[in-house]
Design an enzyme around this catalytic site. Structure first.
Site, PDB file in Angstrom:
ATOM      1  N   CYS A 147       0.745  -1.097  -0.031  1.00 19.25           N
ATOM      2  CA  CYS A 147       0.032  -0.040   0.051  1.00 19.25           C
ATOM      3  C   CYS A 147       0.827   1.368  -0.020  1.00 19.25           C
ATOM      4  O   CYS A 147       1.661   1.418   0.786  1.00 19.25           O
ATOM      5  CB  CYS A 147      -0.848  -0.109   1.297  1.00 19.25           C
ATOM      6  SG  CYS A 147      -2.422   0.058   0.931  1.00 19.25           S
ATOM      7  N   CYS A 192      -3.514   1.475  -3.263  1.00 20.50           N
ATOM      8  CA  CYS A 192      -4.196   1.856  -2.186  1.00 20.50           C
ATOM      9  C   CYS A 192      -3.209   2.900  -1.363  1.00 20.50           C
ATOM     10  O   CYS A 192      -2.178   3.081  -1.972  1.00 20.50           O
ATOM     11  CB  CYS A 192      -4.495   0.744  -1.135  1.00 20.50           C
ATOM     12  SG  CYS A 192      -3.043  -0.486  -0.827  1.00 20.50           S
TER      13      CYS A 192
END
Ligand code: AVW
Length: 248
Positions: free
Chosen positions: A82, A163
Site C-alpha cells: 500500500c 491503495c
C-alpha cells in the site's frame, strides 16, 4: 520474393522478437526471485516462463486478448505494498530514478514488469518459435498485438491494486503532460479505486522551460477522470529534474 515478403515472417512493420527471449526471461526471473526480492514468496520461474510462452506462441500476433495473459498474471500478480506505487507517462527514466531513491515501486519493479521490460515478442500460427524478423506495429498493423495487450492488462491489474497515496510522474516539458491516450491515461487512472489519493508530479527536462502545469487543460482533464471515481488528487508542478528528485 514479393509474395514471400507479404505472407512471410517479414510482413509486420515493427521490429521482431528479442533474440534469446526465453533465456532472458528465465535469467531475469532467477535474478529477481533470488537477488532482487529474495523475501518475496518463492515463485516457480520455469512455470512462469512456460506460461509466458504459451500466452502467444503459435497464435495470430494480431489477435491478442486480455484472457491470453490470465494464467501468466495469476502466477505473479503485479501488486505492491500500500502507498508505494509510482505510475509514469513519458517519464520512464525519471520515474524509475525517483522510485529507486524513495524506495517506491513502478510496474517494472514487480516480477512480470521486470521480466518484460524493454523486450519484444510475437509468435506465428503454425510455428512454435518466436518471430525474430518482425512483429506487428501498434499503428501500422494492429492494436491488439501481444506486446501492447500485455502492458495494458498488467497496468490495469497494477492500478486496481493501488491503495492509500500513489504517485504519477508526468512530463511538464510537453504541451500535454497528461495524455488521455497513454496507458496511464486510458488504463491506469480510470482503474484507481475510490478513496485512493493520487499525487501528480510534473517534472521538466533539464534545460527545457515548462510547457504544461497543474492548471493546464490536460491536468484538468485528469482531475475530472479522477473526480468521477472519487479519487483524491494533488498536483505539484514547475520542478526541474534535480528539484524533483530531491524534494519529492
Ligand atoms: P508512454 P504510458 N518496457 O511513455 O502512460 C517496454 O506514453 O503509455 O507511457 N515498453 C513498455 C513498458 C516497459 N517497461 N511499459 C510500457 N511500455 C509500452 C505502465 C507501452 O505500450 C506503467 F505503469 C506504453 O504505452 C506506466 O505508469 C509505452 O511503452 C505506464 O504504463 C510507453 O508510453 C506507462 O505507459
Amino acid at each position: 520474393i514479393y509474395k514471400w515478403h507479404y505472407s512471410g515472417l517479414n510482413r509486420w512493420h515493427g521490429a521482431g522478437s528479442t533474440a534469446d527471449f526465453q533465456k532472458i526471461i528465465q535469467e531475469r526471473c532467477d535474478t529477481y526471485t533470488q537477488t532482487i526480492r529474495p523475501g518475496s514468496r518463492s515463485r516457480n520461474c520455469q512455470a512462469i516462463r512456460q506460461a509466458f510462452m504459451s500466452a502467444f506462441i503459435s497464435k495470430d500476433p494480431c489477435k491478442a486478448t486480455n484472457e491470453d495473459y490470465n494464467s501468466l498474471i495469476n502466477l505473479a500478480p503485479p501488486t505492491v505494498p500500500c502507498g508505494q506505487q509510482v505510475f509514469w507517462s513519458k517519464t520512464k527514466e525519471l520515474a524509475h530514478e525517483y522510485a529507486k531513491r524513495r524506495r517506491l515501486m513502478t510496474l517494472e519493479d514487480t516480477l512480470l514488469g521486470y521480466l518484460a521490460d524493454g523486450l519484444r515478442w510475437c509468435g506465428e500460427p503454425g510455428s512454435s518459435d518466436l518471430n525474430v524478423w518482425s512483429c506487428p506495429d501498434w499503428r501500422k498493423d494492429c492494436r491488439t498485438n501481444y506486446l501492447s495487450v500485455f502492458w495494458e492488462v498488467l497496468s490495469e491489474r497494477f492500478a486496481e491494486s493501488a491503495c492509500n497515496t500513489v504517485r504519477v510522474v508526468l512530463n511538464g516539458s510537453l504541451e500535454n503532460a497528461f495524455d488521455s491516450m497513454s496507458i496511464f491515461g486510458r488504463v491506469e487512472a480510470p482503474n484507481l479505486r475510490p478513496q485512493v489519493e493520487l499525487e501528480a508530479w510534473l517534472g521538466n527536462d533539464t534545460g527545457k522551460t515548462p510547457s504544461d502545469s497543474c492548471s493546464g487543460s490536460s491536468i484538468r482533464k485528469l482531475k475530472s477522470i479522477l473526480d468521477g471515481r472519487n479519487v483524491k488528487f494533488r498536483c505539484m508542478d514547475n520542478l526541474s529534474r534535480d528539484q524533483f528528485l530531491q524534494r519529492s
